[in-house]
Design an enzyme around this catalytic site. Structure first.
Site, PDB file in Angstrom:
ATOM      1  CG  HIS A 286      14.256  -5.894  30.943  1.00 38.53           C
ATOM      2  ND1 HIS A 286      15.563  -5.838  31.368  1.00 38.53           N
ATOM      3  CD2 HIS A 286      13.500  -5.641  32.027  1.00 38.53           C
ATOM      4  CE1 HIS A 286      15.577  -5.580  32.661  1.00 38.53           C
ATOM      5  NE2 HIS A 286      14.341  -5.442  33.082  1.00 38.53           N
TER       6      HIS A 286
ATOM      7  CD  GLU B 290      18.439  -6.462  27.728  1.00 37.90           C
ATOM      8  OE1 GLU B 290      18.080  -7.187  28.679  1.00 37.90           O
ATOM      9  OE2 GLU B 290      18.403  -5.222  27.785  1.00 37.90           O
ATOM     10  CB  ALA B 291      23.836 -10.934  29.695  1.00 37.44           C
TER      11      ALA B 291
ATOM     12  CG  ASP C 233      20.766  -2.244  28.443  1.00 38.06           C
ATOM     13  OD1 ASP C 233      21.071  -2.146  29.643  1.00 38.06           O
ATOM     14  OD2 ASP C 233      19.937  -3.083  28.028  1.00 38.06           O
TER      15      ASP C 233
END
Length: 240
Positions: A188, A15-16, A13
């Site tokens: 998240h 996060e950006a 995964d």
DNA sequence: TGCCAGGCCCTCTTTAGGGCCTT
């Protein structure tokens, strides 16, 4: 052509700084490497509840992007240019690539990257970042996106019935709620979302492994989300 | 001021529109 098969599944995964429309940069990456054996032989506790496999390798890295986070991205990830800078994190650079490559080298090949909505988000974005540094994934790397795979499985199961189920959400968190009747943990954070992804996968592991041959794609087919043109201050690249 | 994804899938469909899914 031989059917694609992989020995190690790399759940990942990102996060950006935002969604594809803002040409995002990666700010956190998390990968859990799980061997096929553990997916075919899932562990359960005394009550029969699925457990995260005991044997797995994890890699989680934070990095400070040059581009600003969108307010929404900052809000939901808890990451910002400020807190990453405060913690002196370099960007997605060659040390990240090296760590990634060494991590993957430990895993029995062929490997398959697994991400939720990966074909449209994580894989193209990862390719963009790697391409900027002239790097790539190992030869023969495969990719699997749990979003279309799970939709396809459900559609097959309910082929002849009226589709009241078709409106159900396939977001990662909703799948987790549906399968485990519980709230996803640490949503998240990259690592939290990979945990959720692994558990969702485990819940349907037999079916997902069966449809693997038709659902998996070669990493070579993944197109970059965009072509990154900026150069990092810390980059050793030549000027032209 | 505009710029600001996009492929897939569903339906009140195919002469189209709109929501999903990822941050």
């Amino acid at each position: 052509m031989a059917e694609p098969r992989c020995e190690t599944f790399i759940f990942l995964d990102l996060e950006a700084t935002g969604l594809p429309n803002v040409h995002p940069e990666i700010a956190e990456i998390s990968l859990f490497a799980i061997h096929r054996f553990s997916l075919e032989n899932p562990e359960k506790d005394e009550s029969g509840t699925l457990q995260l496999p005991r044997v797995l390798d994890k890699l989680t890295l934070c990095m400070c992007p040059e581009r600003d986070f969108t307010p929404k991205a900052s809000e939901i990830t808890g990451l910002s240019n400020q807190n990453l800078t405060n913690n002196c994190k370099p960007g997605f650079d060659r040390t990240v690539v090296k760590a990634l490559q060494e991590f993957l080298k430990r895993q029995e090949a062929p490997i398959c990257l697994v991400a939720h909505n990966g074909f449209d988000y994580d894989f193209p974005l990862l390719r963009t970042e790697l391409q900027r540094l002239g790097a790539d994934m190992p030869d023969g790397t495969l990719c699997l996106d749990t979003l279309p795979a799970l939709k396809g499985l459900d559609k097959g199961h309910h082929h002849s019935t009226r589709a009241s189920h078709s409106k159900k959400s396939y977001s990662l968190s909703n799948l987790y709620r549906q399968y485990f009747n519980d709230e996803p943990k640490a949503a998240h954070s990259a690592e939290g979302d990979v945990y959720t992804l692994v558990m969702v996968f485990l819940h349907r592991a037999q079916e997902l492994l069966q449809c693997f041959a038709t659902e998996a794609q070669s990493w070579d087919e993944i197109q970059p989300m965009y072509i990154s043109t900026h150069r990092r201050r810390s980059s050793q690249g030549h000027n032209d």
